[in-house]
Design a protein around this motif. Structure first.
Motif, short mmCIF file in Angstrom:
data_model
loop_
_atom_site.label_atom_id
_atom_site.label_comp_id
_atom_site.label_asym_id
_atom_site.label_seq_id
_atom_site.Cartn_x
_atom_site.Cartn_y
_atom_site.Cartn_z
N TYR A 38 -40.65 7.32 -13.83
CA TYR A 38 -41.85 6.51 -13.73
C TYR A 38 -42.56 6.82 -12.41
CZ TYR A 38 -40.98 3.50 -17.75
OH TYR A 38 -40.80 3.02 -19.02
N ALA A 39 -43.82 7.17 -12.50
CA ALA A 39 -44.63 7.36 -11.30
C ALA A 39 -45.14 5.98 -10.88
CB ALA A 39 -45.79 8.30 -11.58
N PRO A 40 -44.83 5.55 -9.67
CA PRO A 40 -45.22 4.19 -9.24
C PRO A 40 -46.70 4.09 -8.90
CG PRO A 40 -44.09 5.32 -7.46
CD PRO A 40 -44.02 6.24 -8.64
N THR A 41 -47.49 3.86 -9.92
CA THR A 41 -48.94 3.75 -9.75
C THR A 41 -49.36 2.29 -9.90
OG1 THR A 41 -49.22 4.38 -12.09
CG2 THR A 41 -49.38 6.12 -10.43
N GLY A 42 -49.97 1.93 -11.03
CA GLY A 42 -50.40 0.55 -11.23
C GLY A 42 -49.24 -0.37 -11.54
N GLU A 43 -49.55 -1.68 -11.64
CA GLU A 43 -48.51 -2.66 -11.94
C GLU A 43 -47.87 -2.38 -13.29
OE1 GLU A 43 -49.01 -6.93 -11.04
OE2 GLU A 43 -51.07 -6.38 -10.52
N MET A 44 -46.59 -2.66 -13.39
CA MET A 44 -45.89 -2.50 -14.65
C MET A 44 -46.27 -3.65 -15.59
SD MET A 44 -42.16 -0.98 -13.61
CE MET A 44 -42.15 0.23 -14.94
N HIS A 45 -46.26 -3.34 -16.89
CA HIS A 45 -46.71 -4.32 -17.88
C HIS A 45 -45.80 -4.27 -19.10
CE1 HIS A 45 -48.44 -0.82 -19.91
NE2 HIS A 45 -49.06 -0.52 -18.78
N ILE A 46 -46.18 -5.00 -20.12
CA ILE A 46 -45.33 -5.16 -21.28
C ILE A 46 -45.10 -3.85 -22.02
CG2 ILE A 46 -47.17 -5.74 -22.89
CD1 ILE A 46 -45.32 -7.93 -23.99
N GLY A 47 -46.04 -2.92 -21.91
CA GLY A 47 -45.84 -1.61 -22.51
C GLY A 47 -44.66 -0.88 -21.88
N HIS A 48 -44.51 -1.01 -20.57
CA HIS A 48 -43.35 -0.43 -19.89
C HIS A 48 -42.05 -1.10 -20.37
CE1 HIS A 48 -46.53 0.44 -16.77
NE2 HIS A 48 -45.94 1.62 -16.86
N PHE A 49 -42.13 -2.39 -20.64
CA PHE A 49 -40.95 -3.13 -21.05
C PHE A 49 -40.39 -2.57 -22.36
CE2 PHE A 49 -39.36 -7.76 -20.38
CZ PHE A 49 -38.06 -7.36 -20.62
N THR A 50 -41.26 -2.18 -23.28
CA THR A 50 -40.78 -1.68 -24.57
C THR A 50 -39.98 -0.39 -24.41
OG1 THR A 50 -42.87 -0.52 -25.00
CG2 THR A 50 -42.66 -2.75 -25.86
#
Length: 347
Positions: A38-50
């Motif tokens: 994961y490239a730490p760019t914008g905030e993580m969201h529910i799409g990342h959770f899946t």
């Protein structure tokens, strides 16, 4: 654990495996390894959770799992993360990922976290990168990264180096399996093509589906309403789900259904719980679903109304992200350091 059971665990809720035969052979061994970056760019969201939820499956199947916080990649991709924010954002990503793994029923202590800067600046890695750059055409590199790196009429060299480094990461981390969203397919096909000439092996590739945005179509980082952030309060989650694109009986581009399928049901299955839709008796009473397929069938037949689906989905989604939300909002200094424009002083 039998090989067939391991294969089912590793492949469920994925979109593509390259290749099934290679994966089955690999899982006959004792401790195959997998990695996701994961490239730490914008905030993580529910799409990342899946996608992150799959790591709990990997751990259950006996895989050794490495999470790469690809800090240099975050800067190479059109400077999506300014260099001075890389450390704070890397810390935030690690906290968020640990929280998601725990919420999905896994033990974050079983993961190994590595930052790109820990090995991507080494002499051996750099030399191999130069060798790879000497034999890879601009067109091939650009094509591989087209679904991942921000495109422009005048692309930067960073965006062209990006897929070469990601290919080298597979080898540097001794990963047997490369896991990521289906948008990563071009890069990992490049990896399978060129790694054997650079001291590595072709990785088995697992690809997760990319989920639709809540406003329909592709999820957009610039459209706050298209995604649920991990720090969204319950009322914000409810508002976003209630405003989401969810036409009666339609499945295509329906982000609400996709989150229920790829996030909510897997978590409920892990807990041995059903998906319950609360309805007044005058409208038929509560609906109880043991499987996503049954829920989808009722939605298509219009037995399940979008308003009832949204109400239940908002409740379950908020419940799933609640421990992650609490973990992150309990660290306001970290949020402010990583995303000062959102959480900084005066916000």
């Amino acid at each position: 654990m039998e090989t067939a059971t391991r294969v089912d665990l590793v492949t469920r809720h994925t979109q593509e495996v390259v290749t099934d035969e290679e994966l089955a052979t690999l899982l006959e061994g004792d401790s195959p390894s997998a990695y996701i970056g994961y490239a730490p760019t914008g905030e993580m969201h529910i799409g990342h959770f899946t996608t992150m939820r799959k790591l709990a499956d990997f751990l259950q199947a006996g895989l050794e799992v490495t999470v790469l916080i690809a800090d240099l990649h975050a800067h190479l991709d059109d400077e999506k993360s300014p260099f001075e924010l890389l450390d704070a954002r890397s810390q935030y990503y690690e906290e968020a990922i640990e929280g998601m793994i725990e919420a999905a029923g896994g033990d974050p202590a079983d993961l190994e976290f590595v930052r790109g800067t820990e090995f991507q600046l080494d002499e051996e890695y750099t030399l191999e990168l130069y060798r790879m750059a000497a034999t890879t055409t601009l067109a091939r590199s650009q094509r591989a990264a087209s679904e991942v790196v921000r495109e422009s009429e005048s692309p930067t060299l960073g965006g062209l180096i990006y897929p070469l480094m990601q290919s080298l990461d597979v080898n540097a981390l001794d990963a047997d399996i490369a896991y990521g969203g289906i948008d990563q397919r071009g890069i990992y096909m490049l990896s399978r093509e060129i790694l054997p000439d650079h001291g590595g092996s072709r990785p088995v590739c697992l690809f997760a589906p990319l989920l639709s945005g809540l406003s329909g179509g592709k999820m957009s980082a610039s459209d706050a309403g298209s995604k649920v952030n991990l720090t969204d309060a319950p009322d914000a989650v409810e508002e976003k789900i209630n405003d989401a694109y969810c036409p009666m009986g339609e499945i295509e581009d329906n982000g609400v259904l996709e989150y229920v399928e790829f996030l909510v049901f897997p978590v409920l299955d892990e807990r041995g719980e059903a998906f319950v839709v609360d309805r007044p008796e005058e409208y038929g009473g509560d609906l109880v679903y043991e499987s996503y397929e049954a829920l989808e069938a009722d939605f298509v037949s219009e037995e399940l109304h979008p308003a009832d689906l949204k109400g239940a989905a908002a409740t379950y989604i908020s419940e799933v992200i609640d421990p992650v939300r609490e973990r992150l909002t309990d660290q306001p200094e970290l949020l402010a350091a990583a995303y000062p424009e959102t959480y900084g002083e005066g916000e």
